[in-house]
Design a protein around this motif. Sequence first.
Motif: not given
Length: 119
Positions: A24-25, A30, A35, A37, A39, A66, A77-78, A90, A92
């Motif tokens: 969680s960023c 973010c 989101t 993430w 990875y 993104l 995703h990114w 990553a 979501n």
Amino acid sequence: MIEASCHCGAVRLQVAERPQRLTSCNCSICRRLGTLWAYYPRDQLTIVQGAGTTVPYIQGDRTLALHHCPTCGCVTHWEGLPAGDPARVAINARLIDPAEIDGVPVRRFDGADTWTYLD
């Protein structure tokens, strides 16, 4: 297989393994997107449906793109770009069935200020 799907189902992603942790960023994008993430190395992500149809958003330092569904708008995703880490992606995790990620630890990342984990 773990599957993630946008709300309308136009974009579906798969990874072979459950994530070991989620992030969680609180960076400017973010925190607005809400989101969570998961990875993976790029070669572990399969876009099952909607490949080439997602809309990328590239911000600031141009290190990642993104992607979101063009129909329902869910961030899916990114992907890392050449200026960042192109071998990393990553998904979501908010798009994964909650039962599939139940119990996976969530780490809080301070992407807004210190660029370190807060736990």
